[in-house]
Write a protein that holds these residues in place. Structure first.
Motif, PDB file in Angstrom:
ATOM      1  N   SER A 173     -33.397  24.335  -7.747  1.00  0.00           N
ATOM      2  CA  SER A 173     -33.688  26.108  -7.567  1.00  0.00           C
ATOM      3  C   SER A 173     -35.345  25.462  -6.387  1.00  0.00           C
ATOM      4  N   GLU A 174     -36.347  24.840  -6.894  1.00  0.00           N
ATOM      5  CA  GLU A 174     -36.877  24.767  -6.199  1.00  0.00           C
ATOM      6  C   GLU A 174     -37.050  23.664  -4.593  1.00  0.00           C
ATOM      7  N   ASN A 175     -36.105  22.564  -4.532  1.00  0.00           N
ATOM      8  CA  ASN A 175     -35.742  21.691  -3.388  1.00  0.00           C
ATOM      9  C   ASN A 175     -34.678  21.657  -3.529  1.00  0.00           C
ATOM     10  N   PRO A 176     -34.186  22.124  -3.328  1.00  0.00           N
ATOM     11  CA  PRO A 176     -32.740  22.132  -3.002  1.00  0.00           C
ATOM     12  C   PRO A 176     -32.055  21.131  -2.170  1.00  0.00           C
ATOM     13  N   TYR A 177     -30.930  19.929  -2.627  1.00  0.00           N
ATOM     14  CA  TYR A 177     -30.495  19.664  -0.950  1.00  0.00           C
ATOM     15  C   TYR A 177     -29.042  20.252  -1.212  1.00  0.00           C
ATOM     16  N   ASP A 178     -28.630  19.821   0.070  1.00  0.00           N
ATOM     17  CA  ASP A 178     -26.906  20.268   0.463  1.00  0.00           C
ATOM     18  C   ASP A 178     -26.137  19.015   0.291  1.00  0.00           C
ATOM     19  N   LEU A 179     -27.013  18.068   0.932  1.00  0.00           N
ATOM     20  CA  LEU A 179     -25.919  17.167   0.283  1.00  0.00           C
ATOM     21  C   LEU A 179     -27.011  15.874  -0.296  1.00  0.00           C
ATOM     22  N   ILE A 180     -25.828  15.158  -1.376  1.00  0.00           N
ATOM     23  CA  ILE A 180     -26.196  13.607  -2.458  1.00  0.00           C
ATOM     24  C   ILE A 180     -25.792  12.809  -2.255  1.00  0.00           C
ATOM     25  N   ILE A 181     -26.489  11.511  -2.032  1.00  0.00           N
ATOM     26  CA  ILE A 181     -26.277  10.776  -1.359  1.00  0.00           C
ATOM     27  C   ILE A 181     -25.868   8.893  -2.738  1.00  0.00           C
ATOM     28  N   PHE A 182     -24.903   8.977  -3.111  1.00  0.00           N
ATOM     29  CA  PHE A 182     -25.180   7.959  -4.666  1.00  0.00           C
ATOM     30  C   PHE A 182     -24.782   6.483  -3.381  1.00  0.00           C
ATOM     31  N   GLN A 183     -26.017   6.391  -3.248  1.00  0.00           N
ATOM     32  CA  GLN A 183     -25.240   3.653  -2.533  1.00  0.00           C
ATOM     33  C   GLN A 183     -25.848   2.663  -3.870  1.00  0.00           C
ATOM     34  N   TYR A 184     -25.106   2.704  -4.646  1.00  0.00           N
ATOM     35  CA  TYR A 184     -25.134   1.061  -5.817  1.00  0.00           C
ATOM     36  C   TYR A 184     -23.823   0.293  -5.923  1.00  0.00           C
ATOM     37  N   GLY A 185     -24.798  -0.174  -6.298  1.00  0.00           N
ATOM     38  CA  GLY A 185     -23.225  -2.000  -6.427  1.00  0.00           C
ATOM     39  C   GLY A 185     -24.103  -3.259  -6.538  1.00  0.00           C
ATOM     40  N   VAL A 186     -25.028  -3.153  -5.703  1.00  0.00           N
ATOM     41  CA  VAL A 186     -25.066  -4.626  -5.207  1.00  0.00           C
ATOM     42  C   VAL A 186     -25.651  -5.458  -6.911  1.00  0.00           C
ATOM     43  N   ASN A 187     -26.732  -4.656  -7.320  1.00  0.00           N
ATOM     44  CA  ASN A 187     -27.155  -5.189  -8.365  1.00  0.00           C
ATOM     45  C   ASN A 187     -25.840  -5.288  -9.609  1.00  0.00           C
ATOM     46  N   LEU A 188     -24.583  -4.658  -9.741  1.00  0.00           N
ATOM     47  CA  LEU A 188     -23.832  -4.883 -10.612  1.00  0.00           C
ATOM     48  C   LEU A 188     -23.188  -6.160 -10.608  1.00  0.00           C
ATOM     49  N   LEU A 189     -23.690  -6.691  -9.447  1.00  0.00           N
ATOM     50  CA  LEU A 189     -22.874  -7.941  -9.250  1.00  0.00           C
ATOM     51  C   LEU A 189     -23.840  -9.354  -8.793  1.00  0.00           C
ATOM     52  N   PHE A 190     -23.955  -9.558 -10.247  1.00  0.00           N
ATOM     53  CA  PHE A 190     -25.471 -10.332 -10.609  1.00  0.00           C
ATOM     54  C   PHE A 190     -24.858 -11.694 -11.009  1.00  0.00           C
ATOM     55  N   ARG A 191     -23.621 -11.911 -11.366  1.00  0.00           N
ATOM     56  CA  ARG A 191     -22.919 -12.618 -11.765  1.00  0.00           C
ATOM     57  C   ARG A 191     -21.926 -13.066 -11.039  1.00  0.00           C
ATOM     58  N   PRO A 192     -21.104 -14.308 -10.918  1.00  0.00           N
ATOM     59  CA  PRO A 192     -21.096 -14.683  -9.357  1.00  0.00           C
ATOM     60  C   PRO A 192     -19.146 -14.607 -10.086  1.00  0.00           C
TER      61      PRO A 192
END
Length: 450
Positions: free
Chosen positions: A304-323
């Motif tokens: 309501s107060e600070n709306p966004y038109d696009l939200i981007i999620f970039q994750y994953g590298v911290n899931l790859l902590f075991r080989p």
């Protein structure tokens, strides 16, 4: 007994115990989750485990995502790099149409704000990648300003887009230590009883540019005393999220003091009166599942107060902590309700899931891409597909398998020798690739309007 000796005995005993368990687990093949994170020899023992062929369907959960064979959908589009896909079979159709429409309206003369929230981990820390996307979009569609900046930051001296100084008394509640469900998208909430922060937006090069400086904060009983550039004023923060105008002028600098510890303070936003703005929400070491704790009503207040038109999620590298990890079904289960919650709270916003970038481990004496990275990228694509979000394959855009190794070896290099993080040059390349993918979708959108 001497206290130093007791500490030495405790440390030595702990290391010996962990080493014994690590060796036993490796030789006998048993695993227990609490000890998988502390296997002291996981990075040096690869003879059998690294070369072992593990079926990706090991302990599968076939109910995680049902990929329906629909005539207008093609899930395999997720494998392509440097494109944004909405999984539409007709690839001439654009994705992110709400966001693209806002860009078109801005380009054709409507003086409005188009906001992007870019969530990530250390891959975008210090405004890396996002600073490039911001700069290129503002050059193409207008606008100036770095957007949201948290009150304090562990990378404030590393970040180049903001000059950032602050006093040492700010209390920082965050994903690592807080119990509140009203942390801001940065993962932080700050409190102060007389501390100050000073910021200078380094992205604005036009001295004639008008800059709006706004304080984003939570609610507090009664009025709160703040001092802006030496002038004291009282504010009433009555909403769950408040966007408090501080000053609008040609000055890129601001100094703020907050004298009410009951007031939750999030950060300051620098924006021109209209244009494109990219807010960097990086938090080191997280995977995105931390946002499960954020209250839905608070998210709706942000919308309501600070709306966004696009939200981007970039994750994953911290899931790859075991080989040797190859199964990330659990992550898909955890992220699906989080993305759905975001989508419900931001019902007019477009969403883009960006996959993990490449990262490498030592296998057989040389660095190679993590053996489970294809599995993780597929799970992330499934989350996008299932939630009606668009998808961008960062791993394939880098060049795919062993690209992080190649980037680190180049002269000049594009990645650090940790084989995890692109450096400033590499982040600029990735930011440019993503911008080009957005513009490719924009051109498709323009063609459909004719």
């Amino acid at each position: 007994m001497n206290s130093n000796f007791r500490v030495l005995r405790f440390v030595t005993g702990s290391i010996s115990l962990y080493l014994l368990i690590s060796v036993a687990g490796t030789l006998m093949g048993f695993e227990w989750m609490p000890f998988r994170r502390v296997n002291l020899i996981s990075d040096i023992v690869f003879t059998d485990s690294a070369n072992r062929v593990i079926d990706i369907t090991d302990k599968p959960d076939s109910n995680l995502v049902i990929i329906e064979d629909l005539p207008d959908k093609d899930f395999d589009l997720y494998k392509k790099g440097r494109i944004i896909t909405g999984f539409k079979t007709d690839t001439t159709q654009s994705s992110l149409n709400h966001f693209l429409q806002k860009l078109y309206e801005l380009k054709t003369g409507q003086k409005q704000k188009v906001r992007i929230a870019y969530f990530g981990d250390s891959m975008i820390e210090g405004d890396l990648l996002t600073q490039t996307v911001r700069k290129l979009l503002q050059q193409a569609f207008g606008g100036s300003g770095v957007g949201f900046v948290p009150i304090t930051s562990q990378v404030s001296k590393f970040r180049q887009t903001v000059s950032h100084n602050y006093s040492g008394g700010w209390q920082d509640e965050n994903f690592k230590n807080a119990k509140t469900n009203k942390l801001y998208f940065s993962g932080h909430l700050f409190r102060s009883n007389g501390d100050w922060v000073q910021m200078t937006d380094q992205t604005i090069t036009d001295s004639a540019a008008v800059v709006e400086k706004n304080l984003l904060c939570g609610n507090a009983p009664g009025s709160a005393s703040i001092t802006v550039n030496g002038r004291q004023q009282n504010i009433n923060a009555t909403r769950l999220l408040n966007r408090i105008p501080l000053v609008t002028d040609h000055n890129k600098n601001i100094r703020l003091t907050v004298s009410n510890s009951a007031l939750p303070v999030y950060g300051i936003s620098f924006e021109s009166p209209y244009g494109v703005f990219v807010d960097n929400f990086s938090f080191r070491g997280i995977t995105g599942i931390e946002f499960a704790r954020i209250d839905s009503l608070f998210m709706e207040a942000i919308d309501s107060e600070n709306p966004y038109d696009l939200i981007i999620f970039q994750y994953g590298v911290n899931l790859l902590f075991r080989p040797n990890d190859r199964n990330f079904n659990w992550y898909g289960k955890a992220m699906l309700p989080i993305v759905k919650k975001f989508r419900n709270c931001f019902d007019k916003t477009d969403f883009l899931v960006v996959s993990t970038a490449d990262r490498a481990f030592r296998y057989g004496g040389e660095y190679k891409s993590a053996v489970g990275i294809d599995s993780l990228v597929k799970i992330q694509a499934m989350v996008a597909y299932e939630t009606g979000s668009a998808f961008y394959n960062q791993f394939a855009s880098m060049g795919g398998t062993n690209s992080i190794v190649d980037w680190a070896k180049r002269n000049p290099s594009l990645a650090n020798k940790d084989y995890v993080h692109p450096n400033h040059r590499g982040a600029e390349v990735l930011g440019t690739y993503l911008y080009e993918a957005i513009m490719h979708e924009y051109q498709k959108y323009i063609r459909t309007r004719k």
